[in-house]
Design a protein around this motif. Structure first.
Motif, short mmCIF file in Angstrom:
data_model
loop_
_atom_site.label_atom_id
_atom_site.label_comp_id
_atom_site.label_asym_id
_atom_site.label_seq_id
_atom_site.Cartn_x
_atom_site.Cartn_y
_atom_site.Cartn_z
N PHE A 9 1.79 -35.87 16.99
CA PHE A 9 1.29 -37.16 16.51
C PHE A 9 1.74 -37.39 15.07
O PHE A 9 1.53 -36.53 14.21
CB PHE A 9 -0.24 -37.15 16.60
N THR A 10 2.38 -38.50 14.80
CA THR A 10 2.95 -38.89 13.51
C THR A 10 4.15 -38.04 13.10
O THR A 10 4.68 -38.20 12.02
CB THR A 10 1.92 -38.88 12.35
N SER A 11 4.59 -37.16 13.98
CA SER A 11 5.69 -36.25 13.64
C SER A 11 7.04 -36.93 13.77
O SER A 11 7.23 -37.83 14.58
CB SER A 11 5.67 -35.03 14.58
N HIS A 12 7.99 -36.45 12.99
CA HIS A 12 9.37 -36.88 13.17
C HIS A 12 9.85 -36.32 14.51
O HIS A 12 9.66 -35.14 14.80
CB HIS A 12 10.25 -36.36 12.03
N PRO A 13 10.47 -37.14 15.35
CA PRO A 13 10.82 -36.70 16.70
C PRO A 13 11.83 -35.57 16.78
O PRO A 13 11.91 -34.90 17.81
CB PRO A 13 11.37 -37.98 17.36
N VAL A 14 12.59 -35.35 15.73
CA VAL A 14 13.60 -34.29 15.77
C VAL A 14 13.32 -33.23 14.71
O VAL A 14 13.23 -32.03 14.99
CB VAL A 14 15.02 -34.87 15.58
N LEU A 15 13.15 -33.65 13.46
CA LEU A 15 13.08 -32.71 12.35
C LEU A 15 11.83 -31.83 12.37
O LEU A 15 11.87 -30.70 11.87
CB LEU A 15 13.15 -33.48 11.02
N THR A 16 10.73 -32.30 12.95
CA THR A 16 9.50 -31.53 12.96
C THR A 16 9.64 -30.23 13.72
O THR A 16 8.90 -29.29 13.49
CB THR A 16 8.35 -32.36 13.58
N LEU A 17 10.58 -30.18 14.64
CA LEU A 17 10.76 -28.97 15.44
C LEU A 17 11.64 -27.94 14.75
O LEU A 17 11.94 -26.88 15.31
CB LEU A 17 11.33 -29.34 16.81
N GLY A 18 12.03 -28.23 13.51
CA GLY A 18 12.71 -27.25 12.66
C GLY A 18 13.89 -26.58 13.35
O GLY A 18 14.72 -27.24 13.99
N PRO A 19 13.98 -25.25 13.24
CA PRO A 19 15.13 -24.53 13.80
C PRO A 19 15.04 -24.31 15.31
O PRO A 19 16.01 -23.83 15.91
CB PRO A 19 15.09 -23.19 13.06
N LEU A 20 13.92 -24.65 15.93
CA LEU A 20 13.71 -24.29 17.33
C LEU A 20 14.77 -24.84 18.28
O LEU A 20 15.31 -24.08 19.11
CB LEU A 20 12.31 -24.72 17.78
N PRO A 21 15.10 -26.14 18.24
CA PRO A 21 16.09 -26.64 19.20
C PRO A 21 17.42 -25.90 19.15
O PRO A 21 17.98 -25.54 20.20
CB PRO A 21 16.25 -28.11 18.80
#
Length: 230
Positions: A9-21
């Motif tokens: 919620f309110t997160s950046h759709p890509v950057l919030t997942l950091g190095p995981l992807p």
């Protein structure tokens, strides 16, 4: 395995997942990262969506993936992930800092306070001071939108016992945003499940000081789970 990654919620759709992807791609997983309605634009756009819109978008993205499919969700995304895993064939569920309940005592009153406090500041979700200044998420959000998140929260306990997929629950030890990860874990119907805690991490544990260790732990668990499928 094809993996759906769901932000919060309110997160950046890509950057919030950091190095995981990238860590998952390097390990051979195919990764999809949909943008949930109201995100990736401006905070006011959250006023236009309901929690069912988030779930619909997540489900469409999930069903578009070839099997075998797994789902990884952060915060609100972990709730959506549980809803998907409860009704669709899923070989792995990863819940990162699931937003089972909110720490803010005013949160349950948010829908009624919207006229008085129209905007809430973004949560204190990162412990590391330097990394906190680089937070890519919305800096504020409409108070009324919290009501939609609460609606999703209320609907999640009843679906968790229906989950049968192997599950990993990752908790941020210094989470100042959500609570209830232990109850999320306890309600999961999965016969095979694991609960990890990163004691020094804030809620956005893929953006905080242990982000690489978190990503690698998720990768290693998914690899082990995938190997058991063959």
């Amino acid at each position: 395995m094809h993996l759906l990654l769901l932000h919060g919620f309110t997160s950046h759709p890509v950057l919030t997942l950091g190095p995981l992807p990238e860590v998952l791609r390097e390990a051979g997983f195919a990764v999809a990262q949909p943008t949930l309605p109201g995100h990736g634009t401006r905070p006011e756009d959250l006023l236009k969506v309901r929690w069912q819109d988030w779930l619909k978008k997540a489900e469409e993205a999930y069903l578009a993936l070839p099997e075998p499919r797994g789902v990884v969700g952060l915060s609100m995304g972990a709730l959506l992930a549980a809803h998907l895993a409860a009704v669709h064939p899923t070989v792995a569920l990863v819940a990162l800092a699931p937003a089972f309940a909110l720490q803010n005592p005013l949160a349950p009153l948010a829908p009624y306070l919207a006229w008085l406090i129209p905007l809430f500041p973004g949560p204190n979700s990162i412990e590391d001071p330097l990394l906190k200044r680089q937070n890519p998420n919305y800096p504020y959000f409409p108070t009324r939108a919290v009501g939609e998140l609460l609606g999703l929260m209320r609907g999640t306990p009843k679906v968790l016992p229906q989950v049968r997929a192997p599950a990993l629950v990752v908790e941020a030890g210094r989470d100042r945003v959500v609570k209830g990860e232990d109850r999320y874990y306890a309600l999961l119907g999965s016969r095979e499940k694991r609960h990890l805690v990163f004691p020094e991490s804030g809620h956005d544990l893929l953006l905080d000081r242990n982000r690489h260790a978190v990503a690698e732990a998720v990768r290693d668990w998914l690899i082990a789970t995938s190997n058991r499928l063959h």
